[in-house]
Structures are given as C-alpha cells and as structure tokens.
Enzyme design. Structure first.
Site: not given
Ligand SMILES: Nc1ncnc2c1ncn2[C@@H]1O[C@H](COP(=O)(O)OP(=O)(O)OP(=O)(O)O)[C@@H](O)[C@H]1O
Length: 951
Positions: A134-135, A137-141, A157, A255
């Site tokens: 799904l995405g 990002g900064t912190f992981g997937q 996540k 954010d």
C-alpha cells in the site's frame, strides 16, 4: 568423467527418476486412486463415484490442471518433494536484495515483503498474509494483508528494523492506543483504528483497519480540481472532529496533509475520512523535533523555529481545507523561504513581532529593521519591525538564489482565490448568488485557520462552531467563543541537564517552568471515556501547588507538577518507565492524581505524571537510538515505486524529502545540534501573557465591523482579513485600506513581494534536485488514469450535512472525465470545477491572458512535497547522543528505561528491540490490541529460547 546417456541407461534410472507407471499414470487415475484411498471418501461411497470424472471435466482447464497439483505431482512421483520456500517470490519491497537481518531485510532495513508472506503475531498466533503493497514510507512499509481470523483485509505497517524508527513507532502505538481506547473507544471521531501490534523478525508491525484512498488521490482523480463545497464541509468537519479529540488528548499530529487523510468507504453508511499516520505525532509540551510537518502544510511557527502546540495542526488543516476547495496545495513552496513568502503574500500580514523576536530561525527569513519598518505591518494591523527578506537579499546572504516554486493558480490574496475559483471567470461578480454565502463562510473559516499568530489561531473546537462547518447561515465574521487556554506550549527541549540531574529531555519532556494552572478546559467536549481523571493534554509541568484540586475527569488535565515529577538518576540502572497508575495498574501515563502516585527511588528515567503517555516519554528522537552504523538509506529507487512517491498513492515525493531529512537528521545527529537558546521560562511567561489573557476572544472581538457580509473583496483591497481596529475587513471599498500598503497589482494578482519571477517559471538554480519537484511517476497521464477502485470507493459515498441529512447518497456517478469534461460550472457532484485541462485550455502552458501576469503550466503541477519531519533534538547532552559504539547506544537506551543495561542491545539479529517494545508496552499498559488473546491482557513476547522468535 561425464556419464554418457548410454551408460546412464545401462546403469538404470537414477533413484529419483519416476517409473513409467507413476510418471505417466493418468491424472484421472491419480485422482481416482487418491480418492479411493481417502477413508472418508470410501466411507461415503465416493470412491465408486469418483470414476466418473464429469465433475472434474466441468472445471476450467487451468483449474483442472493445477488443482491439487502438488499432490498430483506427488502421486506421479513419490519422490517429488514440494518445498514452499523454493518457489519464486513475488517481491513487493524495493529493493528486494537481502542485506541485513540474516537476509530478511534490504539495505534500507525494510523487511523484504513478498506476496503470501505471513506476518505472525506469535502471541496470539494471528497471521497476516501479505497481499500487496500500500505504501512505502519513512518508517517502513504498509502492506495490505489478509487476516484469516476475521476474514478481512487489514493494513499492516512494518517498521524498519532500526532503533530510531522502532522507537518512534512505539510512540505511534502508544499515542494511537491512547486515542483509540481512551478518547475514542466507539470509533466515532475519525481516527484510524489500530487493531494489533507485534514484533516480527525484528520489525515492529502495526495493524490498522483497512482504509481507502487518501484525499490527495481523490483530488488527483479529478485532475486536481476541488471538491464540491458540501464535501469540503463534510470532510472538514470530520477532520476537525479528530483534531478536537487529539487536542483533548494533548497530541500534536505533526504531519497533517491530504495524504494522511484516508477515505473510509462504508457501504450503506455515511462515508467519511479518517486521520492516519501518527508516526510523527508527539505530546503537546513535550515536543522534541523542530523540523516537522510536510513543507506545504508547515506552520509559520515551525518554519520559524518557534515552540509549537496543537495549533500547528490547525494551520495544516486550514491548508487542507483550502486545497480541498481549489484542488491545489495552497502554499506549494519549493523551499521554506518560498512557503513563507507565499503565506505572506496570500494571507497578508506576517507573524507577529513577539514571535519573530523569539523564534530561532527568524533571521533566515526576515530582516530586522531596527525600528518599525516603514510600510510594513503585521497582519493584525500593527506595524512591524521585521520584514521578509527579498530574494536578492537571500541570494546575497546565501550566495545562491532561494528556490522558488511555480505558481499553479493566480497570485493574489486567498479570499480572491476562493471567490474567483475556478479562475476562469476572473470577475468574482460572476459568482452565483447561491455560492456567495458559502464562499464567504469558507473565506471567513480559513481566516481563523491560516492565522499567523498561533495564539490567535482557532482551536479545533472553536473552528467547529463556525457556520461553514455547522452549515448555519453565514451572517458575518465569526467570533469564536472564548476557550480556556489549555496548554501553553512547552519550550521544546532546550536544556541539557535538568537541575535534578535526571534527563527530562531524554524522557521527552520539555521542562515547563512557571506557575500555570492547567485544568481541563470547561469546554472540552471530549472528555476521555475513562473512569478517572486523566492527563489528557499531557505535557505541561505545573508548579507545585498549582495543581488544581478539582479532582475528577477534568482535573489533572495534562499537568506535570514540576516539583513532583520524579526524575531519578541512579547507578542502579534503569527502572523502565515507571508508569504507575493510581488505578492499580500500569497504563499509559494516566495517573488519576499526580499527588498520590508512588515514588520510585531507583533507576534512571522518569515517572510520568498524569497525562504523559509512557512510551512517548522516550523522547524518541531517533538520534538517540540510531546506531552509528545503522543505515538509513533511502535511494530514490526505493521510494519511487510506492505510495510515498507515486501519485498513485498519495504522498508522492515525500519519501525523498523524508529520506533527505533522515539523512540530514543523521548528519545532524553526528554533528550535534545546538540547543535552542531561549530559556524555557521566558517563553512560558510570554505565553501566559499572551493567550491566557483575553486571548482568542479579544483578538476577534475587535474591529470586525467593517466586514460587510455579501461584499466580495474588490481589487483595491489589500488585506482580506478583517482587521483589528480597522473597520474595513472585506469591504469593497478600496478606500478602506487605512494606510496599508497597497499591493502592487492585487487587481492583477501580482505578488505583494514581487520577485520578478514569471509565474510559470521556476527560478530554482540549484543543481540539487528539489524533492518538491521530484516525482518520477508524475505525469499528466497518471493524472488522467482512471482508478476504478477509487470510483467504486466513492460510489458508495453518502454525505450528510450538519444536521445529519444525507446530501449525497446512493452511488455517485463514476468519476469519469466525461462527467465533467467541458464543464465550466461547478458540477453537482463531488468535484466542483473543471481542471485546467478541461477548462478549455490546451495541454501545456495555460496562459491566463486576462490575468496578464499569470501563466500556468498544467504540466507542472507541484510535485507533492510530503517533506517529513526531521528529527533532531535540541539536546546537547552527550549522554543521550549515541557516540559511536554500542555501549553508548546501550546507555542511551537504558536512559529511556529500556531493558537491562547489562545486556547490550543487538542491533540486527537479536531481540532486544522486541523485548524493549514488549517491556515498554507492558509497562505502558498498551494491552488492547492483544486483549482477548493473552492471558490477563498482558503483553508478553513470543520469544524463542534464544531470544529469536521461532518461526
Ligand atoms: N489503514 C490504512 N489503510 C489503507 N492504506 C493505508 C493505511 N495506512 C497507511 N496506508 C497507506 O500507506 C501509506 C503510508 O502510511 P503512513 O503514512 O502511515 O506511513 P509513513 O511511513 O509515515 O509514510 P509517510 O512517510 O508518507 O508519512 C499511506 O499514505 C497510505 O497510502
């Protein structure tokens, strides 16, 4: 020597070779044999019937050929041994090259995900089967996973296997636990639900309810046109609802942006949105990072390096509301300077002088003119001794031009922008009567949100009573009710060592000195649903004695008694978080009465008083935990594919931004960062004098008389805001400027601070790629791509107005370009304006001749700039900055109450993070996700004997 075929033949078949009889047995025979062998089948007489293969023949060929194929192969060749792990994997993670963590992680410390990988909560044995990405990002997937237990999809996540991210994720877990459990137990306030969390292969996994597309995707879907006003209103109301709860809990999201607001499609029920991504969130008064918020949505105080509160989310919210209406980001600056310039140009005025005086970055953007700078005024009508630097001045100072982005809409004041939207009919007089009131209400609503002065900016609760939100008739400028000031902002961590020798900052607590009574505001509409008083707006210290006596749900609202905060430094070692609940258990920093909590007397760390969620107090500055050699590599290639960078999934562009930031952060970490200079008490007292007086109400009680309802701003008007002490407001009378500097060519949408930059050209000369423009997947084509899933999602959208009446129900028409093509009217649908493309302009540059000054390139919509927060701490304490060896990391670790300092954390292959997580969560009382699955609700790790989870 090579064996010849003949020799082989002579030697007979190799042992593994199938015999003729088995290999070439017919499938039917195999099946028949198979079934015949099954006792149950035999018992039911199926064996006899199985010779009739008609049922098999009815199946599609692929099904027939592949059904039970493994068993079939086994039948054919008894020596055939199927090994699942030898299958080619469909990798979802990019890059998928194993580097760390025994080959489970890639170079970015991301778990290498592939289709059908199982993520297992070993405690509950709940399995999540990875299906798609799904995405990233900064912190992981974030992966879409199948939860076999509930037969539903969830979003998991998977946090990077790095302590810094792990720590911040713990923060996310704890804050979201608190919000979900204590403040929104019935899931009514548009905050994403966290369903589970667990360690897996040294990664923290957080399971969320599965939501739909985000609001940016929604806008993009319609070629970045805005939404119909009723949708703007509905979504705004729901986001506000979430913000009210967050503020009540003392949580700053940090954010907020369209990408972090996801649609929640629900069949046969009102659709809505939910706020996600608390990965950057923090507690009010315990702010650690100064580089937060995505750039477009970054508040002036954050830009300027001023202490911040939940008010920064309201700024972002204002930007989002405007964006929902116009379809484009309001301040898509290519640099912070650009963003600030745009704010000043569009909103009018500038941050107040006292803020500028105190903010640490003021000199980056402003020139102090010594005395009142002639012709310059703050937005409240007072003259200012600061003025923003011109581009030339910035260039002269920095030896390079500031990056200036493109303008995607006519330059000018925000009110004008709204009134004249969709900008084809430049004459606001063209605005249909019916829409005038709505537009006026919207403009007035935005006035209170994009307010430079955080102390005057409306709170979510105040904003929620605005006619734009309530749907009441708009009769004139809204004056919010007076709200009890809740939490004066804490000076972000500025002190190296607290006087007591403990580590306030390490605990994420900003020392807030000063005698400020803080109590739950009388108008807090969302008291958390828990039996005791609680510290919701956690984070403020109060002085001894100021802690109020009104014990009850509203009493210990977020206060820390500075004299009672127990900070210990003991050679005995860490005591963990020492979160003790008066209610008899450990929970998330909620002590009903700070005065009665037990005082522990050992260990390093801090015992949180009411209101301080435990893990948050980690002061989770990644800098403190990132091992010196840990990698935070985020090559563009790794980020380009998925959400963060792809228009297809929202926060495109952000990853690079975040990567850059993370890189900066790591550099900063290594270099150290100077602490903020202002002593906390200065700030506190300043705040006390500011908002604690008549505060908000006084700000709006004055001088609005000139706001003439129904009158649209005319070209001669300079400041679109109602002015304090100036009876002009939005008067159409150009003579009402009252000495304000007439902007050059407001009529023409010319900039106030003319940069001599054509609107359609970027002056960026930097050779460094700007993350804002970095969006490899972006193209007009991608904008036009139909996304059936989104259409389907929206198809079931039902919107309700303020009274709960359905304003749009049933299936909405599919969002097809032909629905809106060629239309210049606000469609009676979700979107209200044609895109630039569809407004009759050819692709490429769109020249708004009638504006004379604004050329737009629709090919160059802003690359989204989800620039992340940058985590750097203001702390200079070497004791909390890892200095290059494991021991130091460990000592930093232990300072945060992490487990046993005698066994250094293993960075990759071991389990300390999981242990730490488990301990923390256990201590913090984060039980909910595992409740019903664990004995007594306690969280215990699923550790194998060696500390590693057994698979
Ligand atoms: N509950 C959910 N349902 C569906 N998609 C989700 C959900 N949570 C996250 N996503 C998707 O994953 C993306 C990344 O999630 P999130 O923002 O929480 O991670 P992040 O690492 O903080 O990302 P970023 O760096 O963009 O802020 C989101 O933009 C969204 O598209």
């Amino acid at each position: 020597m090579e064996e010849t075929g003949r020799e082989r033949k002579a030697a007979g078949p190799p042992p593994w070779a199938p015999t003729k009889s088995t290999v070439f047995r017919s499938y039917a025979a195999a099946v028949v044999g198979d079934r015949a062998e099954a006792p149950s089948a035999r018992g039911n007489g199926v064996a006899a019937r199985s010779s009739n293969l008609r049922a098999v023949r009815k199946r599609p060929i692929v099904a027939r050929l592949t059904r039970d194929i493994v068993q079939t192969f086994e039948k054919c060749n008894p020596e055939f041994n199927y090994v699942d792990s030898l299958n080619p994997k469909h990798f979802l993670t990019t890059p998928a090259v194993p580097v760390h963590n025994d080959g489970l992680d890639n170079a970015n410390s991301d778990l290498i995900l592939y289709v059908n990988l199982e993520l297992v909560n070993k405690k509950s044995d709940r399995r999540y089967i990875v299906e798609e990405m799904l995405g990233q990002g900064t912190f992981g997937q974030v992966a879409k996973c199948w939860d076999a237990e509930t037969n539903s999809y969830v979003a998991v996540k998977v946090i990077k296997n790095q302590p810094a991210f792990y720590q911040q994720a713990i923060m996310e877990v704890s804050l979201l636990s608190m919000l979900n459990d204590k403040f929104d137990p019935d899931d009514q306030h548009h905050i994403v639900r966290m369903l589970d969390f667990f360690p897996w292969k040294n990664h923290l996994c957080i399971t969320f309810e599965m939501l739909g597309h985000n609001l940016y995707e929604l806008l993009k879907k319609n070629n970045l046109r805005g939404l119909q006003l009723q949708f703007v209103r509905t979504f705004s109301r729901q986001i506000l609802d979430a913000l009210i709860v967050m503020k009540g809990a003392g949580i700053i999201h940090c954010d907020l942006k369209p990408e972090n607001i996801l649609i929640t499609p629900k069949v046969n029920s009102a659709a809505g949105v939910k706020v996600i991504d608390f990965g950057s969130a923090c507690m009010e008064g315990k702010t650690i990072y100064s580089y937060i918020q995505s750039r477009y949505y970054r508040s002036p105080e954050v830009l300027l390096g001023y202490p911040y509160t939940t008010a920064i989310d309201m700024w972002s919210f204002g930007c989002i509301v405007a964006e929902l209406y116009i379809g484009l980001p309001l301040f898509p600056g290519a640099s912070e300077y650009d963003v600030l310039s745009r704010m000043i140009e569009m909103v009018g005025g500038q941050p107040p002088d006292d803020l500028l005086r105190e903010a640490k970055n003021t000199r980056k953007f402003f020139k102090h003119a010594g005395s009142i700078y002639p012709g310059n005024e703050a937005h409240d009508g007072l003259r200012s001794s600061y003025r923003i630097l011109t581009e030339d001045e910035v260039e002269a100072r920095d030896s390079k031009k500031p990056k200036i982005g493109k303008w995607y809409f006519p330059r000018g004041r925000l009110d004008r922008l709204i009134f004249s939207y969709p900008w084809k009919n430049l004459n606001e007089g063209n605005l249909p009567e019916a829409e005038k009131e709505d537009c006026l209400a919207l403009v007035d609503f935005l006035r209170g949100l994009v307010e430079f002065d955080p102390n005057k900016r409306w709170s979510p609760l105040q904003a929620s009573y605005h006619p734009f939100i309530t749907g009441e008739a708009f009769t004139g400028p809204y004056e919010p009710f007076r709200e009890t000031p809740v939490i004066p902002v804490g000076r972000a961590a500025t002190v190296d060592h607290n006087p007591g020798g403990g580590h306030w900052l390490a605990a994420g607590l900003s020392p807030q000195v000063g005698s400020i009574n803080r109590s739950l505001p009388f108008n807090n509409v969302f008291p958390p649903k828990m039996p005791f008083s609680y510290g919701s707006s956690c984070g403020s210290f109060s002085s001894r004695g100021s802690f109020n006596d009104n014990v009850g749900p509203a009493s210990s609202y977020g206060s820390y008694d500075v004299n009672n905060v127990n900070m210990y430094h003991s050679p005995l070692g860490p005591s963990g978080f020492n979160l003790q609940s008066q209610a008899g258990g450990t929970f998330l920093g909620f002590s009903p009465d700070i005065r009665r909590r037990p005082h522990l007397s050992h260990g390093v760390g801090i015992r949180l008083s009411p209101g301080g969620p435990g893990p948050m107090s980690l002061g989770a500055s990644p800098s403190q935990f990132t091992p010196p050699n840990s990698q935070t590599q985020m090559p563009a290639s790794a980020t380009a594919k998925y959400v963060a960078t792809s228009p297809a999934r929202g926060s495109h562009g952000s990853s690079l931004g975040k990567a850059a930031v993370v890189g900066q952060y790591n550099r900063r970490r290594n270099l150290g960062h100077p602490p903020m200079s202002m002593p906390p008490h200065e700030y506190t007292s300043q705040l006390i004098q500011g908002p604690h007086g008549d505060g908000v109400s006084s700000a709006f009680a004055r001088g609005h008389s000139g706001y003439s309802y129904g009158a649209l701003p005319n070209s001669g008007h300079y400041n679109w805001r109602p002015q304090i002490g100036v009876s002009t407001g939005l008067s159409t009378n150009s003579s009402s400027n009252h000495g304000y500097v007439q902007p050059s060519g407001y009529n023409d949408f010319r900039p106030l601070h003319s940069s001599n930059v054509p609107a359609d050209t970027s002056t960026s000369t930097s050779s460094v790629p700007d993350p804002a423009d970095w969006d490899p997947n972006y193209s007009d084509e991608s904008l036009l791509q139909e996304d059936n899933s989104l259409s389907a999602e929206l198809g079931s959208v039902h919107l309700r107005d303020a009274s709960g009446r359905t304003i749009q129900s049933g299936r909405l028409p599919n969002i097809q370009s032909h629905d809106i093509a060629g239309s210049n009217q606000r469609n009676d649908f979700l979107f209200h304006a044609p895109s630039l493309r569809e407004s009759g302009h050819s692709t490429g540059h769109v020249n708004y001749d009638s504006y004379n000054h604004a050329n737009y390139s629709q090919r160059n919509f802003p690359g989204r700039h989800g620039q992340p927060f940058q985590r750097y701490n203001h702390m200079n304490s070497t004791s909390i900055r890892p200095t290059g060896n494991l021991q130091n990391v460990q000592s930093a670790w232990s300072k945060y109450g992490m487990p046993d300092s005698t066994s250094p954390p293993r960075m990759v292959e071991g389990m300390p993070w999981e242990e730490a997580l488990v301990t923390l969560l256990q201590q913090a009382g984060c039980r909910r996700p595992l409740e019903g699955r664990t004995s007594g609700g306690s969280f215990s790790p699923c550790l194998g004997s060696g500390g590693m989870p057994s698979n």
